[in-house]
Design an enzyme around this catalytic site. Sequence first.
Site: not given
Ligand code: UT7
Length: 323
Positions: A113, A250, A280
Amino acid sequence: MIRSVVQGCGSYLPERVVTNEELSRTVDTTDEWIRQRSGICQRHIAAEGEFTSHLAIKASQRALDHAGLNASDLDLIVLATATPDQTFPATATRVQAALGMTKGAAFDVQAVCAGFVYGVSVADSLIKSGLASTALVIGAETFSRILDWDDRGTCVLFGDGAGAIVLRGEQGAGTPADRGILANALHSDGRHHDLLYVDGGPSSTRTTGFLRMEGKEVFKHAVVNMATVVGEVLEKAGLEAKDVDWLVPHQANKRIIDGTGRKLGLPPERVVVTVDKHANTSAASIPLALDVAVKDGRIKKGDLLLLEGIGGGLSWGASLVRW
Ligand code: UT7
């Protein structure tokens, strides 16, 4: 002194648009979750048989047209991609052949990225050293091919696309008011490999593999490293945050973009956001966003642009450009 001055830009997105709603029919997710956590509403997905090189060629042709230049004017192509058509040769050489460029060099840069910022820095350095005079810098990806469509934590976040700019070496006074690339900063820290990687490759598994990401951890690094690297590049150029006309980041997550904008003290209307429509697209996201804001008239000649990105590696960087 020689400055690498932007002559034009172009982009291309595959025709097929996949909305969050459509995804939620095959993946355990909701439109609300994707929008709230990432700001993404839809993504473009390449058609069967449509490769990274095809997207790159279309974006490049548009950039050359916008610049009013021909492929015969180019003596360098730097293509940033983590999803090449083949392990080798470089996808850049396919683009070179399709455009009809026969002199100079064409090669790929792999910084995921952060790839576009890496590509701009490499092309800028080669122009300044005299090894090249007119360069096409492309970011092109088909991330849909390396997504695990059963992993809802990653597959909803990415899309396919390509963007390109044309740089040409011109003599300038060397002041921050001159058009061109004013400063670059590049970093990587391989200790964070396990936060974002693909679990395959020709040397390790002989397979292509799938993208794996510890999203929360990457998020934390992104917020801190983006704030630091934008300060670094401004300091190198002897400029301040208040001088920046446009932040073109980005496009990974709206919350990360908002955080960087706030740190710089930039109002939201000075930040180019396309993550809602493109998702992304890795190395393609910055030149795609750039092209949107140039073609809709927001970015104008002489504006100061701050480009920044972070991705697998971890690798990150920023470029300051007087458009
Ligand atoms: O381009 C390269 C660089 N990449 C980035 O910059 C990405 C950086 N990270 C992010 O953008 C965020 O961390 C995400 C968008 C990937 C995730 O957001 P988050 O607020 O960090 O959520 P999380 O991963 O902590 O997940 C929260 C909850 C989890 O459930 P529990 O454990 O709280 O019950 C996940 O299982 O959301 C759940 N979850 C989903 N629910 C519905 C994860 N993916 C999904 C989904 N739909 N697609």
